[in-house]
Design a protein around this motif. Structure first.
Motif, PDB file in Angstrom:
ATOM      1  N   PHE A   1     -22.508  14.835  16.646  1.00  0.00           N
ATOM      2  CA  PHE A   1     -22.230  14.740  18.120  1.00  0.00           C
ATOM      3  C   PHE A   1     -23.454  13.691  18.762  1.00  0.00           C
ATOM      4  O   PHE A   1     -23.037  12.659  19.475  1.00  0.00           O
ATOM      5  N   PHE A   2     -24.573  13.533  18.273  1.00  0.00           N
ATOM      6  CA  PHE A   2     -25.552  12.487  18.992  1.00  0.00           C
ATOM      7  C   PHE A   2     -24.917  11.026  18.564  1.00  0.00           C
ATOM      8  O   PHE A   2     -24.921  10.406  19.326  1.00  0.00           O
ATOM      9  N   ASN A   3     -24.732  10.963  17.184  1.00  0.00           N
ATOM     10  CA  ASN A   3     -24.318   9.613  16.709  1.00  0.00           C
ATOM     11  C   ASN A   3     -22.868   9.072  17.271  1.00  0.00           C
ATOM     12  O   ASN A   3     -22.716   8.193  17.664  1.00  0.00           O
ATOM     13  N   LEU A   4     -22.171  10.018  17.609  1.00  0.00           N
ATOM     14  CA  LEU A   4     -20.930   9.799  18.375  1.00  0.00           C
ATOM     15  C   LEU A   4     -21.085   9.332  19.899  1.00  0.00           C
ATOM     16  O   LEU A   4     -20.691   8.187  20.288  1.00  0.00           O
ATOM     17  N   TYR A   5     -22.140  10.192  20.565  1.00  0.00           N
ATOM     18  CA  TYR A   5     -22.695   9.385  21.851  1.00  0.00           C
ATOM     19  C   TYR A   5     -23.290   8.145  21.715  1.00  0.00           C
ATOM     20  O   TYR A   5     -22.920   7.087  22.295  1.00  0.00           O
ATOM     21  N   ALA A   6     -24.248   7.926  20.708  1.00  0.00           N
ATOM     22  CA  ALA A   6     -24.731   6.534  20.659  1.00  0.00           C
ATOM     23  C   ALA A   6     -23.822   5.374  20.479  1.00  0.00           C
ATOM     24  O   ALA A   6     -23.669   4.309  20.946  1.00  0.00           O
ATOM     25  N   SER A   7     -22.598   5.887  19.632  1.00  0.00           N
ATOM     26  CA  SER A   7     -21.573   4.846  19.535  1.00  0.00           C
ATOM     27  C   SER A   7     -20.661   4.605  20.587  1.00  0.00           C
ATOM     28  O   SER A   7     -20.297   3.592  20.804  1.00  0.00           O
ATOM     29  N   LEU A   8     -20.688   5.428  21.547  1.00  0.00           N
ATOM     30  CA  LEU A   8     -20.020   5.333  22.935  1.00  0.00           C
ATOM     31  C   LEU A   8     -20.670   4.014  23.456  1.00  0.00           C
ATOM     32  O   LEU A   8     -20.251   2.957  23.856  1.00  0.00           O
ATOM     33  N   HIS A   9     -21.914   4.024  23.473  1.00  0.00           N
ATOM     34  CA  HIS A   9     -22.893   2.902  23.850  1.00  0.00           C
ATOM     35  C   HIS A   9     -22.781   1.566  23.005  1.00  0.00           C
ATOM     36  O   HIS A   9     -22.735   0.379  23.596  1.00  0.00           O
ATOM     37  N   VAL A  10     -22.562   1.650  21.688  1.00  0.00           N
ATOM     38  CA  VAL A  10     -22.484   0.689  20.979  1.00  0.00           C
ATOM     39  C   VAL A  10     -21.209  -0.029  21.234  1.00  0.00           C
ATOM     40  O   VAL A  10     -21.138  -1.415  21.094  1.00  0.00           O
ATOM     41  N   ASN A  11     -20.274   0.700  21.742  1.00  0.00           N
ATOM     42  CA  ASN A  11     -18.956   0.282  21.804  1.00  0.00           C
ATOM     43  C   ASN A  11     -18.587   0.040  23.183  1.00  0.00           C
ATOM     44  O   ASN A  11     -17.581  -0.440  23.882  1.00  0.00           O
ATOM     45  N   SER A  12     -19.516   0.005  24.312  1.00  0.00           N
ATOM     46  CA  SER A  12     -19.413  -0.175  25.457  1.00  0.00           C
ATOM     47  C   SER A  12     -18.952  -1.522  26.203  1.00  0.00           C
ATOM     48  O   SER A  12     -19.775  -2.023  26.859  1.00  0.00           O
ATOM     49  N   THR A  13     -17.777  -2.219  25.761  1.00  0.00           N
ATOM     50  CA  THR A  13     -17.579  -3.430  26.368  1.00  0.00           C
ATOM     51  C   THR A  13     -16.567  -3.219  27.410  1.00  0.00           C
ATOM     52  O   THR A  13     -16.126  -4.076  28.046  1.00  0.00           O
ATOM     53  N   HIS A  14     -16.340  -1.949  27.729  1.00  0.00           N
ATOM     54  CA  HIS A  14     -15.381  -1.471  28.665  1.00  0.00           C
ATOM     55  C   HIS A  14     -15.476  -0.008  29.192  1.00  0.00           C
ATOM     56  O   HIS A  14     -15.955   0.785  28.329  1.00  0.00           O
ATOM     57  N   PRO A  15     -15.472   0.086  30.564  1.00  0.00           N
ATOM     58  CA  PRO A  15     -15.850   1.392  31.057  1.00  0.00           C
ATOM     59  C   PRO A  15     -15.158   2.625  30.444  1.00  0.00           C
ATOM     60  O   PRO A  15     -15.663   3.779  30.322  1.00  0.00           O
ATOM     61  N   SER A  16     -13.816   2.195  30.144  1.00  0.00           N
ATOM     62  CA  SER A  16     -13.031   3.359  29.480  1.00  0.00           C
ATOM     63  C   SER A  16     -13.721   4.044  28.256  1.00  0.00           C
ATOM     64  O   SER A  16     -13.160   5.052  27.748  1.00  0.00           O
ATOM     65  N   THR A  17     -14.642   3.410  27.817  1.00  0.00           N
ATOM     66  CA  THR A  17     -15.386   4.024  26.739  1.00  0.00           C
ATOM     67  C   THR A  17     -15.862   5.285  27.004  1.00  0.00           C
ATOM     68  O   THR A  17     -16.281   6.295  26.084  1.00  0.00           O
ATOM     69  N   PHE A  18     -16.044   5.701  28.416  1.00  0.00           N
ATOM     70  CA  PHE A  18     -16.584   6.923  28.770  1.00  0.00           C
ATOM     71  C   PHE A  18     -15.511   7.831  29.163  1.00  0.00           C
ATOM     72  O   PHE A  18     -15.891   8.850  29.901  1.00  0.00           O
ATOM     73  N   SER A  19     -14.283   7.562  28.927  1.00  0.00           N
ATOM     74  CA  SER A  19     -13.105   8.259  29.257  1.00  0.00           C
ATOM     75  C   SER A  19     -12.853   9.267  28.049  1.00  0.00           C
ATOM     76  O   SER A  19     -13.197   9.000  27.000  1.00  0.00           O
ATOM     77  N   ARG A  20     -12.302  10.458  28.404  1.00  0.00           N
ATOM     78  CA  ARG A  20     -12.321  11.477  27.354  1.00  0.00           C
ATOM     79  C   ARG A  20     -10.803  11.421  26.833  1.00  0.00           C
ATOM     80  O   ARG A  20     -10.283  12.412  25.881  1.00  0.00           O
ATOM     81  N   ASP A  21      -9.847  10.498  27.313  1.00  0.00           N
ATOM     82  CA  ASP A  21      -8.380  10.381  26.998  1.00  0.00           C
ATOM     83  C   ASP A  21      -8.322   9.669  25.723  1.00  0.00           C
ATOM     84  O   ASP A  21      -7.955   8.244  25.952  1.00  0.00           O
ATOM     85  N   ASN A  22      -8.858  10.126  24.794  1.00  0.00           N
ATOM     86  CA  ASN A  22      -8.474   9.445  23.348  1.00  0.00           C
ATOM     87  C   ASN A  22      -8.472  10.563  22.288  1.00  0.00           C
ATOM     88  O   ASN A  22      -8.073  11.504  22.554  1.00  0.00           O
ATOM     89  N   HIS A  23      -8.612   9.817  20.911  1.00  0.00           N
ATOM     90  CA  HIS A  23      -8.228  10.868  20.066  1.00  0.00           C
ATOM     91  C   HIS A  23      -9.374  10.885  19.267  1.00  0.00           C
ATOM     92  O   HIS A  23     -10.206   9.815  18.905  1.00  0.00           O
ATOM     93  N   ILE A  24      -9.844  12.256  18.335  1.00  0.00           N
ATOM     94  CA  ILE A  24     -10.658  12.313  17.377  1.00  0.00           C
ATOM     95  C   ILE A  24      -9.932  12.522  15.986  1.00  0.00           C
ATOM     96  O   ILE A  24      -9.481  13.594  16.035  1.00  0.00           O
ATOM     97  N   LEU A  25     -10.268  11.767  15.100  1.00  0.00           N
ATOM     98  CA  LEU A  25      -9.692  11.994  13.687  1.00  0.00           C
ATOM     99  C   LEU A  25     -10.745  12.369  12.662  1.00  0.00           C
ATOM    100  O   LEU A  25     -11.854  11.280  12.728  1.00  0.00           O
ATOM    101  N   ILE A  26     -10.852  13.608  12.035  1.00  0.00           N
ATOM    102  CA  ILE A  26     -11.806  14.067  11.296  1.00  0.00           C
ATOM    103  C   ILE A  26     -11.446  13.539   9.974  1.00  0.00           C
ATOM    104  O   ILE A  26     -10.484  13.743   9.335  1.00  0.00           O
ATOM    105  N   TRP A  27     -12.465  13.055   9.137  1.00  0.00           N
ATOM    106  CA  TRP A  27     -11.987  12.157   7.805  1.00  0.00           C
ATOM    107  C   TRP A  27     -12.003  13.318   6.851  1.00  0.00           C
ATOM    108  O   TRP A  27     -12.821  13.095   5.656  1.00  0.00           O
ATOM    109  N   GLU A  28     -11.415  14.334   6.938  1.00  0.00           N
ATOM    110  CA  GLU A  28     -11.362  15.306   5.765  1.00  0.00           C
ATOM    111  C   GLU A  28      -9.874  16.195   5.860  1.00  0.00           C
ATOM    112  O   GLU A  28      -9.382  15.716   7.103  1.00  0.00           O
ATOM    113  N   THR A  29      -9.373  16.778   4.902  1.00  0.00           N
ATOM    114  CA  THR A  29      -8.086  17.411   4.964  1.00  0.00           C
ATOM    115  C   THR A  29      -8.389  18.974   5.523  1.00  0.00           C
ATOM    116  O   THR A  29      -7.343  19.644   5.554  1.00  0.00           O
TER     117      THR A  29
END
Length: 521
Positions: A239-267
């Protein structure tokens, strides 16, 4: 051609007309940083008579990683370096800068500066890919992932480095293959995205316009590899690294929107006692790879976040210079989670120091004379004492509420101490005994900027036995302990004295009592 594309990109990155400010998931005190990063967002607030953040619009402030950020205007919680640097660097300024880069928003700045174009678009509907050094963070547009190779592989795929094979990830763009391969040194499941992106290819067609996909995902998608989800310490690395990644990706304010998807890399179907923390990042159900088994999937916007066990990563494996404490990035993460889950400070009815003892319902590292210690603590007039067991009977958000309203958190070495991330700023942590692992929670406490205390005199504790670790090896983590009650009380009072001396604690108690008196009137 390039002029056209750069103009398109510039317009798309600064277009906030489709963003509803109320949909952005940040604590109100963080809005000032978004307004300074995205001026059109500030203008939108000015024009909206119902905007609740007008008092932040004209203030000058920055997170700390922006190119033109004045250090004096950076995030309001900043590191302190009162201690000796023990030979790491030559000056105090260098000590501060080292800590800032290792563990604060300087770490975000470094990731952003490290971003390299791996696959370059020429036209708006082309694909693109850029990654930071060692492929620790990547983001792509209009890329295709082929999951047909998952057919027949079962539902036990976790920590696998062969989810994708050659050619099963790619995009239509100018591919700098040698540059990408040069960064694929950290080939480990939870250290980089190298195992996946070494298979990247330039496709013959544009994936989405030319119909290469069985499924097209329109919303931004965060594709995550998770650490151990049963353990709070390890899962909060995710969770911490996901939050840090929001900042790395912050070229647009929508990075802080929760209307997105999260795909876990396992079955494996995702589940965890800490799953509510994902509500801080998405309003949608969590996906796993079973959803796309046998399909070719195109993602209009995909983010591959920083990973939980990166070499020199955060916060697992974090190398910290001595003598410094208090990371603004960790502070912001704490406030982000608490805000998202609606966890608030309670109004105080008195000035007692709230002491929470985290009891372990486990085989090892229990306090044998815990009842005696609790009874002794209850006799101290200046304390409000509670003993808690954070198990499945207490919802995680309720656990956070208890923690956030504690002034002293007491516990044996163990993952439950990760709760210290969500203590108030004035709080103290008493790790009763570190079980010969001295840095884990002391480092986490200093990253959060909290007072840390642990057992000082080993002659005043008694181990139940030598400890029965894996393979019959004796270890301090695999036994239980009794503690001298008077010494225990002394160390708790050491924490309490620190809390009482904090001006922010005094201010909050005073404000609580004033509000209470007004309500009674």
């Amino acid at each position: 051609m390039w002029v056209f594309f750069l103009l398109y990109l510039l317009i798309s990155l600064n277009d906030t007309s489709s963003i509803n400010i109320s949909d952005l998931n940040v604590p109100p005190e963080h809005m000032v940083y978004l307004f300074n990063s995205f001026q059109s967002l500030a203008e939108s607030c000015k024009a909206d008579t119902e905007c609740k953040f007008k008092n932040h619009v004209d203030r000058k402030a920055c997170w700390g990683y922006e190119a033109n950020c004045d250090k004096k205007k950076a995030y309001h919680i900043r590191p302190r370096c009162p201690g000796d640097h023990r030979g790491w660097v030559r000056t105090k300024d260098a000590q501060y800068d080292t800590f800032y880069t290792q563990a604060d928003f300087g770490y975000i700045k470094e990731q952003i500066e490290d971003l390299m174009v791996m696959c370059e678009a020429s036209y708006p509907h082309d694909s693109s890919l850029e990654c930071s050094k060692y492929l620790r963070f990547c983001r792509g547009r209009n890329i295709v992932l082929n999951f047909t190779g998952l057919i027949g592989r079962g539902d036990n795929l976790r920590y696998k480095m062969d989810i994708l094979g050659p050619g099963q990830i790619g995009g239509y763009c100018n591919f700098y293959e040698e540059r990408l391969k040069k960064e694929a040194e950290h080939m480990s499941a939870l250290q980089s995205w190298g195992p996946e992106f070494i298979h990247f290819v330039k496709t013959q067609k544009r994936p989405i316009p030319d119909g290469m996909c069985d499924v097209v995902i329109e919303k931004p998608t965060y594709i995550m590899k998770l650490d151990a989800t049963v353990n709070m310490y390890h899962h909060f690395c995710d969770f911490f690294n996901l939050y840090a990644s929001l900042h790395v990706n912050s070229t647009h304010p929508s990075t802080f929107s929760r209307d997105n998807h999260i795909l876990i890399w396992e079955t494996f179907t995702y589940d965890s006692a800490f799953k509510d923390a994902f509500k801080a990042f998405t309003i949608n159900p969590i996906w796993d790879l079973k959803k796309f088994r046998g399909k070719v999937v195109c993602f209009k916007n995909a983010v591959f976040p920083l990973l939980p066990r990166m070499i020199f990563g955060l916060y697992y494996n974090t190398p910290l210079i001595y003598g410094c404490e208090r990371s603004g990035l960790f502070h912001a993460f704490s406030k982000h989670i608490l805000h998202s889950l609606n966890v608030k400070l309670q109004i105080r009815k008195n000035d007692k120091v709230r002491v929470t003892l985290l009891s372990r319902g486990t085989t090892y590292r229990s306090i044998i004379n815990e009842q005696q210690i609790v009874e002794a603590l209850l006799k101290v007039k200046g304390y409000y004492v509670q003993r808690v067991v954070y198990d499945k009977s207490i919802p995680f958000t309720k656990q956070l509420e208890i923690t956030h309203n504690s002034d002293i958190l007491i516990g044996m070495h163990g993952a439950g101490l990760t709760h210290l991330l969500f203590l108030p700023d004035w709080a103290a942590v008493f790790e009763v005994y570190n079980c010969e692992d001295p840095n884990c929670y002391s480092d986490l406490a200093r990253l959060r900027g909290l007072k840390y205390v642990t057992w000082e005199n080993k002659t005043k504790l008694e181990a139940q036995d030598e400890g029965h670790g894996p393979g019959g090896v004796s270890h301090a983590k695999f036994t239980n302990y009794s503690f001298d009650v008077e010494e225990f009380l002394r160390l708790v009072e050491k924490c309490a004295a620190y809390v009482r001396g904090r001006q922010d604690f005094k201010n909050y108690v005073a404000a609580s009592l004033l509000k209470q008196s007004h309500e009674e009137l």
